[in-house]
Design an enzyme around this catalytic site. Structure first.
Site, PDB file in Angstrom:
ATOM      1  N   PHE A  20       0.837  -1.205   0.000  1.00  0.00           N
ATOM      2  CA  PHE A  20       0.000   0.000   0.000  1.00  0.00           C
ATOM      3  C   PHE A  20       0.870   1.252   0.000  1.00  0.00           C
ATOM      4  O   PHE A  20       1.759   1.389   0.855  1.00  0.00           O
ATOM      5  CB  PHE A  20      -0.899  -0.030   1.241  1.00  0.00           C
ATOM      6  CG  PHE A  20      -1.851   1.128   1.363  1.00  0.00           C
ATOM      7  CD1 PHE A  20      -3.001   1.181   0.608  1.00  0.00           C
ATOM      8  CD2 PHE A  20      -1.594   2.158   2.260  1.00  0.00           C
ATOM      9  CE1 PHE A  20      -3.884   2.244   0.722  1.00  0.00           C
ATOM     10  CE2 PHE A  20      -2.468   3.219   2.392  1.00  0.00           C
ATOM     11  CZ  PHE A  20      -3.621   3.263   1.618  1.00  0.00           C
ATOM     12  N   SER A  67       3.735  -6.639   2.705  1.00  0.00           N
ATOM     13  CA  SER A  67       2.755  -5.806   3.399  1.00  0.00           C
ATOM     14  C   SER A  67       1.350  -6.047   2.845  1.00  0.00           C
ATOM     15  O   SER A  67       0.882  -7.179   2.845  1.00  0.00           O
ATOM     16  CB  SER A  67       3.172  -4.335   3.301  1.00  0.00           C
ATOM     17  OG  SER A  67       2.431  -3.539   4.182  1.00  0.00           O
ATOM     18  N   MET A  68       0.663  -5.008   2.335  1.00  0.00           N
ATOM     19  CA  MET A  68      -0.649  -5.245   1.730  1.00  0.00           C
ATOM     20  C   MET A  68      -0.545  -6.208   0.566  1.00  0.00           C
ATOM     21  O   MET A  68      -1.489  -6.953   0.270  1.00  0.00           O
ATOM     22  CB  MET A  68      -1.268  -3.936   1.254  1.00  0.00           C
ATOM     23  CG  MET A  68      -2.648  -4.123   0.633  1.00  0.00           C
ATOM     24  SD  MET A  68      -3.191  -2.724  -0.361  1.00  0.00           S
ATOM     25  CE  MET A  68      -2.088  -2.818  -1.774  1.00  0.00           C
ATOM     26  N   ASP A 107       8.942  -3.975  13.420  1.00  0.00           N
ATOM     27  CA  ASP A 107       8.137  -3.500  12.305  1.00  0.00           C
ATOM     28  C   ASP A 107       7.273  -2.371  12.834  1.00  0.00           C
ATOM     29  O   ASP A 107       6.444  -2.582  13.715  1.00  0.00           O
ATOM     30  CB  ASP A 107       7.269  -4.642  11.764  1.00  0.00           C
ATOM     31  CG  ASP A 107       6.499  -4.269  10.512  1.00  0.00           C
ATOM     32  OD1 ASP A 107       6.202  -3.075  10.315  1.00  0.00           O
ATOM     33  OD2 ASP A 107       6.175  -5.176   9.723  1.00  0.00           O
ATOM     34  N   HIS A 141      10.047  -2.805   8.393  1.00  0.00           N
ATOM     35  CA  HIS A 141       8.907  -3.273   7.610  1.00  0.00           C
ATOM     36  C   HIS A 141       9.256  -3.622   6.161  1.00  0.00           C
ATOM     37  O   HIS A 141       8.900  -4.687   5.663  1.00  0.00           O
ATOM     38  CB  HIS A 141       7.799  -2.218   7.626  1.00  0.00           C
ATOM     39  CG  HIS A 141       6.577  -2.630   6.896  1.00  0.00           C
ATOM     40  ND1 HIS A 141       5.786  -3.685   7.305  1.00  0.00           N
ATOM     41  CD2 HIS A 141       6.003  -2.141   5.755  1.00  0.00           C
ATOM     42  CE1 HIS A 141       4.772  -3.832   6.478  1.00  0.00           C
ATOM     43  NE2 HIS A 141       4.887  -2.916   5.522  1.00  0.00           N
TER      44      HIS A 141
END
Length: 265
Positions: A31, A99-100, A204, A234
């Site tokens: 994202f 992530s996303m 993270d 992250h």
């Protein structure tokens, strides 16, 4: 092809594509990010002989305002399109996401169990971190006119002088569509059949530990392996543990491809 009036891309945000063997890998960025964060990973897998696609999600890679015109359904549709195209020229396909992009990866594995041979996740975002998001989702357009964006936490990387090529603002209307994606992924967890390799940074600052706890608790019908990353934040694909991720993902492909090879050695 991008329309002639499209905004210029952030340098390095271009989609990445490589035609290699009949074993393909689809890489899904996160994202507000772009293929910039996936390119070293993609280049590593391509050098090993794999076919690789890393598409740019709608609304990403230009300016954050573009994202407020898109939703999680648009992002899922783009990676699904890329998956189906990759499957046309490859005998088997693996999907990997950051992530996303990890949520998109799992959603593809749920929707296309016949196509996705295995999944690799890096700090996947699978749950609400901001409790305001579900509340504003029904009113996202109205709220975005008042507050079109909020400060973002870009470049969560422990490595000095490293950028992820993403936005430094979070587009409100776009972010409000994330709970729908997370909900769909969580509801489909028991339907996952493809083996999953997940990496989790012990530090993270974007995604909390609840996402992997949900995955471990609900993905009961597949094999799940979780490996900690102790020297990355992250965006671990650009951080100190990147080589661990790259090597591990290639070994995962070789282990789970039907041929037992997955790429030229």
């Amino acid at each position: 092809m991008r329309p002639s009036n499209a905004l210029p891309l952030i340098p390095g945000a271009e989609p990445f594509s490589h035609r290699g063997s009949e074993v393909g890998v689809l890489l899904c960025h996160g994202f507000t990010g772009s293929p910039y964060s996936m390119r070293p990973w993609g280049e590593y897998l391509a050098a090993a002989g794999l076919s690789v696609e890393a598409p740019l999600l709608p609304g990403h890679g230009t300016v954050w305002r573009d994202m407020n015109l898109t939703t999680s359904d648009d992002w899922l549709a783009e990676v699904e399109r890329a998956l189906l195209e990759l499957a046309l020229r490859c005998a088997e396909v693996f999907v990997m996401g950051l992530s996303m992009g990890g949520a998109l990866t799992l959603r593809l594995a749920q929707r296309h169990p016949d196509l996705v041979r295995g999944a690799v996740l890096v700090n996947p975002s699978l749950a609400v971190e901001d409790p305001r998001l579900p509340l504003i989702a029904p009113f996202r357009r109205a709220i975005s006119r008042i507050m079109p964006s909020t400060p973002g936490l870009a470049c969560d990387i422990s490595k000095d002088d490293t950028s992820e090529g993403g936005y430094d603002r979070v587009p409100t209307a776009a972010a409000a569509t994330l709970p729908k994606l997370w909900r769909e992924v969580q509801e489909g967890m028991s339907g996952l059949r493809a083996p999953i390799l997940a990496y989790r940074s012990t530090q993270d600052h974007v995604v909390g530990p609840s996402s992997l706890r949900i995955l471990a608790r609900r993905a009961v019908n597949t094999r799940l392996m979780i490996h900690p990353l102790h020297d990355s934040y992250h965006v671990a694909t650009l951080d100190h543990d990147a080589a661990t991720i790259f090597d591990g993902s290639l070994a995962f492909v070789r282990e789970h491809s039907r041929s037992g090879e997955g790429a030229d050695r």
